[in-house]
Scaffold this active site. Structure first.
Site, PDB file in Angstrom:
ATOM      1  N   ARG A   1      -1.267  -8.462  13.690  1.00 27.54           N
ATOM      2  CA  ARG A   1      -1.785  -7.583  12.642  1.00 27.54           C
ATOM      3  C   ARG A   1      -2.289  -8.044  11.386  1.00 27.54           C
ATOM      4  O   ARG A   1      -3.402  -7.988  10.848  1.00 27.54           O
ATOM      5  CB  ARG A   1      -0.550  -6.305  12.176  1.00 27.54           C
ATOM      6  CG  ARG A   1      -0.578  -5.638  13.320  1.00 27.54           C
ATOM      7  CD  ARG A   1       0.740  -4.389  13.035  1.00 27.54           C
ATOM      8  NE  ARG A   1       0.373  -3.695  11.841  1.00 27.54           N
ATOM      9  CZ  ARG A   1       1.520  -3.728  10.912  1.00 27.54           C
ATOM     10  NH1 ARG A   1       2.560  -4.209  11.086  1.00 27.54           N
ATOM     11  NH2 ARG A   1       1.198  -3.035   9.883  1.00 27.54           N
TER      12      ARG A   1
ATOM     13  N   ARG B   1     -10.660   0.236   8.731  1.00 22.31           N
ATOM     14  CA  ARG B   1     -10.495  -1.200   9.309  1.00 22.31           C
ATOM     15  C   ARG B   1     -11.520  -1.758   9.605  1.00 22.31           C
ATOM     16  O   ARG B   1     -11.454  -2.945  10.061  1.00 22.31           O
ATOM     17  CB  ARG B   1      -9.289  -1.162  10.320  1.00 22.31           C
ATOM     18  CG  ARG B   1      -7.898  -0.653   9.794  1.00 22.31           C
ATOM     19  CD  ARG B   1      -6.752  -1.004  10.717  1.00 22.31           C
ATOM     20  NE  ARG B   1      -5.616  -0.365  10.059  1.00 22.31           N
ATOM     21  CZ  ARG B   1      -4.421  -0.895  10.512  1.00 22.31           C
ATOM     22  NH1 ARG B   1      -4.264  -2.074  11.275  1.00 22.31           N
ATOM     23  NH2 ARG B   1      -3.294  -0.571   9.910  1.00 22.31           N
TER      24      ARG B   1
ATOM     25  N   ARG C   1      11.076  -5.817   5.155  1.00 29.24           N
ATOM     26  CA  ARG C   1      11.127  -4.327   5.200  1.00 29.24           C
ATOM     27  C   ARG C   1      11.530  -4.044   6.808  1.00 29.24           C
ATOM     28  O   ARG C   1      12.162  -3.186   7.146  1.00 29.24           O
ATOM     29  CB  ARG C   1       9.535  -4.088   5.313  1.00 29.24           C
ATOM     30  CG  ARG C   1       9.327  -2.724   5.995  1.00 29.24           C
ATOM     31  CD  ARG C   1       7.845  -2.215   5.506  1.00 29.24           C
ATOM     32  NE  ARG C   1       7.007  -2.740   6.531  1.00 29.24           N
ATOM     33  CZ  ARG C   1       5.560  -2.763   6.609  1.00 29.24           C
ATOM     34  NH1 ARG C   1       5.186  -2.250   5.532  1.00 29.24           N
ATOM     35  NH2 ARG C   1       4.796  -2.966   7.559  1.00 29.24           N
TER      36      ARG C   1
ATOM     37  N   ARG D   1      11.098  -0.947  11.630  1.00 27.40           N
ATOM     38  CA  ARG D   1       9.984  -0.382  12.092  1.00 27.40           C
ATOM     39  C   ARG D   1       9.378  -1.353  13.143  1.00 27.40           C
ATOM     40  O   ARG D   1       9.582  -2.574  13.224  1.00 27.40           O
ATOM     41  CB  ARG D   1       8.863  -0.470  11.225  1.00 27.40           C
ATOM     42  CG  ARG D   1       8.616   0.809  10.198  1.00 27.40           C
ATOM     43  CD  ARG D   1       7.953   0.776   9.134  1.00 27.40           C
ATOM     44  NE  ARG D   1       6.540   0.495   9.560  1.00 27.40           N
ATOM     45  CZ  ARG D   1       5.420   0.563   8.671  1.00 27.40           C
ATOM     46  NH1 ARG D   1       5.730   1.089   7.492  1.00 27.40           N
ATOM     47  NH2 ARG D   1       4.295  -0.164   8.900  1.00 27.40           N
TER      48      ARG D   1
ATOM     49  N   LYS E   1       0.907  -1.248  -0.077  1.00 29.36           N
ATOM     50  CA  LYS E   1       0.000   0.013   0.059  1.00 29.36           C
ATOM     51  C   LYS E   1       0.697   1.126  -0.043  1.00 29.36           C
ATOM     52  O   LYS E   1       0.353   2.160  -0.747  1.00 29.36           O
ATOM     53  CB  LYS E   1      -0.808   0.093   1.286  1.00 29.36           C
ATOM     54  CG  LYS E   1      -2.004  -1.062   1.258  1.00 29.36           C
ATOM     55  CD  LYS E   1      -2.926  -1.105   2.557  1.00 29.36           C
ATOM     56  CE  LYS E   1      -2.253  -0.999   3.755  1.00 29.36           C
ATOM     57  NZ  LYS E   1      -1.639  -2.266   4.012  1.00 29.36           N
TER      58      LYS E   1
END
Length: 191
Positions: free
Chosen positions: A145, A89, A128, A134, A14
Site C-alpha cells: 500500500r 487515488r 496502529r 486491522r 488522515k
C-alpha cells in the site's frame, strides 16, 4: 459547500486529523476505507468483492470505489461539505470526482497533502496494528500500500496543483500543531 481532499500515505494521520476537522467544520467524513470495511463487515456482495481485492493487497477498481462514494455523498443531502479521505487515488478518480461534484453544483475546495516520511509511516502503522489489529496493516500488505501510494497515488497531486487547489502540511509532530496548520489552510478556502 466546503469539500476537502485529505491526502497522504497509509499512516499519515488522515483519520486522526479528519475526526478533528469534521468536528470543527461540520463536514461529513467520506472514507473509502471505512466504506469498504462497512461493506465487508456486513458481507454485502460488494463487500465480498472488496474483501478479496484488499486481501490480495490491491486497490479496489475505480468503478466500485466511485459508485460507493457517490452513494455516500447522495445519502447526505444536507451536508455543509465533505472531507474525502483515501480518495481519489488516481487521476481518473480525481476527474470522476470533479465531474460528479460539478453535476451536483459543487467542487473540491482544496486538497491538503500530509507529508510524512516512510520511516515515520512504518513506526505509526506498527503501533496502529498492535492497537487495532486491522487486516490491512499486515506488514506485507502495508508495504504494498505504501509503495502504491509513492509510485501511483502521489501522481494525483499535480492534477490538483494545476488547479491551484493543493496545499502541503507537515504530518510529523504534535497532533494539535498539525491540526492548527490544517485549520489555517482550510480557513483560507472557506472565506
Amino acid at each position: 459547500m466546503l469539500n476537502l481532499v485529505l491526502f497522504g500515505p497509509p499512516g499519515a494521520g488522515k483519520g486522526t486529523q479528519s475526526e478533528k476537522l469534521i468536528d470543527k467544520y461540520q463536514l461529513v467524513h467520506v472514507s473509502t476505507g471505512d466504506i469498504f470495511r462497512s461493506h465487508i463487515k456486513n458481507q454485502t456482495s460488494l463487500g465480498q468483492q472488496v474483501s478479496q481485492i484488499i486481501a490480495e493487497g490491491n486497490l479496489v477498481p475505480d468503478s466500485i470505489t466511485i459508485a460507493m462514494l457517490e452513494e455516500e455523498v447522495k445519502n447526505n443531502p444536507d451536508a455543509k461539505g465533505f472531507i474525502f479521505d483515501g480518495f481519489p487515488r488516481t487521476v481518473a478518480q480525481a476527474e470522476a470526482l470533479d465531474r460528479f461534484l460539478a453535476d451536483n453544483n459543487t467542487a473540491i475546495s482544496g486538497v491538503i497533502a500530509l507529508d510524512v516520511t516512510e520511516e515515520e509511516l512504518t513506526q505509526r502503522i506498527a503501533k496502529r496494528q498492535e492497537i487495532s489489529g486491522r487486516a490491512d496493516d499486515a506488514a506485507d500488505k502495508l508495504k504494498k500500500r505504501i509503495e502504491e501510494y509513492f509510485h501511483k497515488t502521489i501522481h494525483v497531486l499535480p492534477y490538483y496543483e494545476e488547479q491551484g487547489k493543493l496545499s502541503k502540511v507537515n504530518g510529523i509532530g504534535d497532533i494539535e500543531a498539525i491540526f492548527a496548520e490544517l485549520s489555517a489552510v482550510i480557513d483560507k478556502y472557506s472565506v
